[in-house]
Design a protein around this motif. Sequence first.
Motif, PDB file in Angstrom:
ATOM      1  N   GLY A   1      -6.669  41.231 -28.138  1.00 10.16           N
ATOM      2  CA  GLY A   1      -7.687  40.347 -28.709  1.00 10.16           C
ATOM      3  C   GLY A   1      -7.157  38.960 -29.054  1.00 10.16           C
ATOM      4  N   MET A   2      -5.831  38.827 -29.160  1.00 10.82           N
ATOM      5  CA  MET A   2      -5.168  37.533 -29.372  1.00 10.82           C
ATOM      6  C   MET A   2      -5.720  36.773 -30.576  1.00 10.82           C
ATOM      7  SD  MET A   2      -2.774  36.765 -27.040  1.00 10.82           S
ATOM      8  CE  MET A   2      -2.770  35.030 -26.553  1.00 10.82           C
ATOM      9  N   GLY A   3      -6.158  37.482 -31.608  1.00 11.23           N
ATOM     10  CA  GLY A   3      -6.632  36.809 -32.807  1.00 11.23           C
ATOM     11  C   GLY A   3      -8.147  36.667 -32.869  1.00 11.23           C
ATOM     12  N   ALA A   4      -8.829  37.051 -31.799  1.00 14.80           N
ATOM     13  CA  ALA A   4     -10.292  36.928 -31.779  1.00 14.80           C
ATOM     14  C   ALA A   4     -10.944  37.810 -32.841  1.00 14.80           C
ATOM     15  CB  ALA A   4     -10.833  37.291 -30.396  1.00 14.80           C
TER      16      ALA A   4
ATOM     17  N   SER B   1      -9.727  42.612 -24.825  1.00 13.92           N
ATOM     18  CA  SER B   1     -10.128  41.543 -23.912  1.00 13.92           C
ATOM     19  C   SER B   1     -11.615  41.223 -24.077  1.00 13.92           C
ATOM     20  CB  SER B   1      -9.817  41.970 -22.473  1.00 13.92           C
ATOM     21  OG  SER B   1     -10.205  40.973 -21.563  1.00 13.92           O
TER      22      SER B   1
ATOM     23  N   ARG C   1     -11.986  39.166 -27.198  1.00 18.89           N
ATOM     24  CA  ARG C   1     -11.491  37.802 -26.939  1.00 18.89           C
ATOM     25  C   ARG C   1     -12.502  36.983 -26.129  1.00 18.89           C
ATOM     26  NH1 ARG C   1      -5.839  36.590 -23.625  1.00 18.89           N
ATOM     27  NH2 ARG C   1      -5.923  34.304 -23.726  1.00 18.89           N
ATOM     28  N   SER C   2     -13.050  37.567 -25.069  1.00 20.45           N
ATOM     29  CA  SER C   2     -14.040  36.858 -24.246  1.00 20.45           C
ATOM     30  C   SER C   2     -15.303  36.569 -25.035  1.00 20.45           C
ATOM     31  CB  SER C   2     -14.407  37.692 -23.007  1.00 20.45           C
ATOM     32  OG  SER C   2     -13.302  37.885 -22.169  1.00 20.45           O
TER      33      SER C   2
ATOM     34  N   ALA D   1     -15.612  36.162 -28.275  1.00 24.15           N
ATOM     35  CA  ALA D   1     -15.344  35.082 -29.237  1.00 24.15           C
ATOM     36  C   ALA D   1     -15.348  33.723 -28.540  1.00 24.15           C
ATOM     37  CB  ALA D   1     -14.010  35.324 -29.942  1.00 24.15           C
TER      38      ALA D   1
ATOM     39  N   LEU E   1     -12.322  36.220 -35.958  1.00 22.99           N
ATOM     40  CA  LEU E   1     -13.499  35.359 -35.850  1.00 22.99           C
ATOM     41  C   LEU E   1     -14.783  36.170 -35.754  1.00 22.99           C
ATOM     42  CD1 LEU E   1     -11.993  32.997 -33.153  1.00 22.99           C
ATOM     43  CD2 LEU E   1     -12.402  32.391 -35.540  1.00 22.99           C
TER      44      LEU E   1
END
Lengths: 265, 265
Positions: free
Chosen positions: B164-167, B133, B136-137, B139, B170
Amino acid sequence: MTTKIISSRDNPLYKELKHLATSSQARRKAGRTLLDGIHLCEAYLQQVGLPPLCIASETALLNSEVTVIVQQCIHSHTQCIVLPDALFHALSQVEHGVDILFVIDTPELTEPQRLLQSAVLLDRVQDPGNFGSIVRSAAAAGIKQVFCSAGTTFAWSPKVMRAGMGAHFLMEIFENVDLEALIARADIPVIATSSHAEKRLYDLDLTQPVAWLFGHEGQGVTEHLLALATHQITIPHLGAIESLNVAASSAVCFFEQVRQITARS
Amino acid sequence: MTTKIISSRDNPLYKELKHLATSSQARRKAGRTLLDGIHLCEAYLQQVGLPPLCIASETALLNSEVTVIVQQCIHSHTQCIVLPDALFHALSQVEHGVDILFVIDTPELTEPQRLLQSAVLLDRVQDPGNFGSIVRSAAAAGIKQVFCSAGTTFAWSPKVMRAGMGAHFLMEIFENVDLEALIARADIPVIATSSHAEKRLYDLDLTQPVAWLFGHEGQGVTEHLLALATHQITIPHLGAIESLNVAASSAVCFFEQVRQITARS
């Protein structure tokens, strides 16, 4: 009251506890749940009072923090159960914690007719960790009410309470709420986050009470609820990732409200 | 390349995959990890490119999104494996998802000598959901570098990547970093959150690059790192709960920075 030692898996009370520990349905039906670990038990004693039942493992009785709690329970009307470690661990989801559990009654609250103070509305939030983190952030931000739609994860499951870190005991949590009806009769602005919105979180005046509406981790807020919200807002982002985890997103919203309130005073 | 069907649990490649799926140590040693589910696989294709290996269950081949990905892999140099559902499910931690996995090489990055752009420093953050998380935030807030101390949960575990949903794709994520040395040679302010601090998050000028330092869920940031930080700050709260979950806390910090940057422009 005295301490009772249970050493058989076939003991009826132990079987009942096992059922409560492993079945969400059993917890809902009994109106009871398990608090797992020293932190939650201490928070309960401090915020609510004595539980109906306290359970410790044999090893945990060597821990001075546990002894203090067990003594406090024995001197009152709280029943205390001591279990061999193996039997205890079948009830607990905490892996490296101190072996103490409270059985508590989940609160039965009458749903208020109107939204008058800052609140959180949850539309089918699924993940126990997210739910618990939202309750914890809301409590830290001074919000006292949480309204959950049917289909939201059970507020009083051990996983949700662990993530809530005791915040549950400071909040009024209403479950199976008809959010549509609640929003329709709201006296305060209802703010929903949506990645399609143009208005920014930071454009709102949050110094007055508001109701924050958050939705399902994958699907967001249901369309018809979104349409009923006073404001649809987005949290501006600077990176290529456009959406936040719902617990992160709610923390950003709650603390923008805290920033505005504390800046004014 | 063509598609290969594996139907035996004793197949050497299957055994290797099983090992990768169940052992964090195996993943670290191999420098490889598993991406679980359609969302992460699509994000990888979009942000990074084709993986060395694509795995789908027999049932998943009926899903058009999976077919598109598998076709794309077949037309390139990516090996595709089809598994009976039971064998696939022993590799996957996703319960109600679409059965597709990528095996990917975890990036080997050279740690930059200096902190020059906004970054996140993680001191022994334990929970995979929190770590994911935070990535993710970060990114979403336009931050591109994450530095993790030894003792921080493995950045490329399937649980962390799901959160992380793909973050991850990046970001530049550096592991086993000597944070003390990094902070000592930082050219930008290092900001640590501490519940004992008096300075408020909102008192800082965040329009310039900063490094955010967050610590262990229970213990916070190590004392000697805290002492090295340029600013120790607290997030003001209005309720009786004094601390936030570390992922919630980091989101509040990152987006206060976004608020200040976007307000200026």
